[in-house]
Design an enzyme around this catalytic site. Structure first.
Site, mmCIF file in Angstrom:
data_model
loop_
_atom_site.group_PDB
_atom_site.id
_atom_site.type_symbol
_atom_site.label_atom_id
_atom_site.label_comp_id
_atom_site.label_asym_id
_atom_site.label_seq_id
_atom_site.Cartn_x
_atom_site.Cartn_y
_atom_site.Cartn_z
ATOM 1 N N ARG A 77 0.998 -1.375 -0.302
ATOM 2 C CA ARG A 77 0.248 0.471 0.031
ATOM 3 C C ARG A 77 0.302 1.382 0.032
ATOM 4 O O ARG A 77 0.577 2.299 -0.481
ATOM 5 C CB ARG A 77 -1.284 -0.299 1.464
ATOM 6 C CG ARG A 77 -2.358 -1.567 1.168
ATOM 7 C CD ARG A 77 -3.229 -0.488 2.053
ATOM 8 N NE ARG A 77 -2.781 0.073 3.053
ATOM 9 C CZ ARG A 77 -4.017 0.365 3.749
ATOM 10 N NH1 ARG A 77 -5.076 0.475 3.464
ATOM 11 N NH2 ARG A 77 -3.844 0.377 5.081
ATOM 12 N N ASP A 78 2.318 1.316 0.206
ATOM 13 C CA ASP A 78 3.080 2.106 0.073
ATOM 14 C C ASP A 78 4.262 1.887 -1.197
ATOM 15 O O ASP A 78 5.543 2.768 -0.805
ATOM 16 C CB ASP A 78 3.819 3.054 0.944
ATOM 17 C CG ASP A 78 4.283 4.325 0.863
ATOM 18 O OD1 ASP A 78 3.709 5.213 -0.012
ATOM 19 O OD2 ASP A 78 4.739 4.780 2.020
ATOM 20 N N PHE A 79 3.964 1.107 -1.884
ATOM 21 C CA PHE A 79 5.127 0.857 -2.908
ATOM 22 C C PHE A 79 5.424 1.595 -3.790
ATOM 23 O O PHE A 79 5.002 2.717 -4.388
ATOM 24 C CB PHE A 79 4.537 -0.663 -4.194
ATOM 25 C CG PHE A 79 6.244 -1.587 -4.535
ATOM 26 C CD1 PHE A 79 7.001 -1.881 -3.772
ATOM 27 C CD2 PHE A 79 6.128 -1.129 -5.978
ATOM 28 C CE1 PHE A 79 7.718 -1.973 -4.775
ATOM 29 C CE2 PHE A 79 6.886 -1.969 -6.318
ATOM 30 C CZ PHE A 79 7.643 -2.503 -5.623
ATOM 31 N N THR A 111 2.163 7.575 -0.523
ATOM 32 C CA THR A 111 2.551 8.620 -1.374
ATOM 33 C C THR A 111 1.953 8.192 -2.715
ATOM 34 O O THR A 111 1.695 7.746 -3.853
ATOM 35 C CB THR A 111 3.998 8.205 -1.314
ATOM 36 O OG1 THR A 111 4.134 7.669 0.048
ATOM 37 C CG2 THR A 111 4.868 8.845 -2.173
#
Length: 203
Positions: free
Chosen positions: A38-40, A79
């Site tokens: 979820r924040d790759f 992000t």
């Protein structure tokens, strides 16, 4: 060069595929649940000297244990420049596969970053730029990213020179299928890994 690019891209896809996979317990290892990052993003991919990679920073990750989900399932996290269109619009479906598809959208952007620094194709190699830096600047707001990605359906620019290199052209197709506006049309991490292995054999 091309071999370095594909080695790194394969390692990234392999890492995501392992993370997304649910593995039953064995004599040597306990049950490994599937995990959505979820924040790759490229900043969370740590590259070792042998070009193997580690995926880092699981602060927003979701763990999918049998019958339950562990973690905050709030939809609009991550992000901004790497957020999938459905995340930007707050319109995701809260199930495991939907969260995996969000990771794969970001994977397409990370592959674009790798490709943009590769010397395999003819033409100049640009300075590193973040995805959508040209379209939305260094510090885009949520509204700006919504307009660029979800409303205008823009994606990072593909260089013409990539189309003249067989491997880069195949990588471009893979990227585009990862960042497809339709989440269900996106490739799985395992499929990306398989494709990249085939592309790695091309010069």
């Amino acid at each position: 060069d091309w071999k370095q690019l594909t080695r790194m891209a394969i390692a990234i896809a392999k890492g995501l595929a392992f993370m997304h996979e649910d593995l039953p317990a064995t004599k040597l290892m306990g049950h490994k649940p599937s995990i959505a990052h979820r924040d790759f993003k490229s900043k969370n991919v740590l590259v070792k000297s042998d070009l193997s990679v580690c995926i880092a920073d699981f602060g927003l990750g979701l763990v999918f244990e049998p019958g339950k989900c562990v973690g905050d399932v709030h939809g609009q996290v991550g992000t901004r420049r790497y957020m999938a269109p459905e995340v930007l619009q707050g319109a995701i479906t809260f199930n495991r596969d939907s969260f995996f598809r969000i990771d794969m959208y970001a994977c397409g952007l990370v592959m674009w970053e790798l490709a943009s620094r590769c010397k395999a194709a003819d033409g100049p190699v640009d300075e590193h730029r973040l995805p959508f830096e040209e379209e939305a600047g260094l510090y885009p707001s949520l509204d700006e990213m919504q307009e660029v990605v979800a409303i205008n359906k823009q994606r990072p620019k593909i260089k013409d020179s990539w189309l003249t290199h067989l491997g880069m052209a195949g990588l471009k197709d893979t990227m585009e299928e990862c960042w497809d506006p339709d989440p269900e049309a996106r490739l799985s991490a395992g499929c990306v890994e398989e494709r990249l292995h085939q592309l790695a054999m091309l010069d």
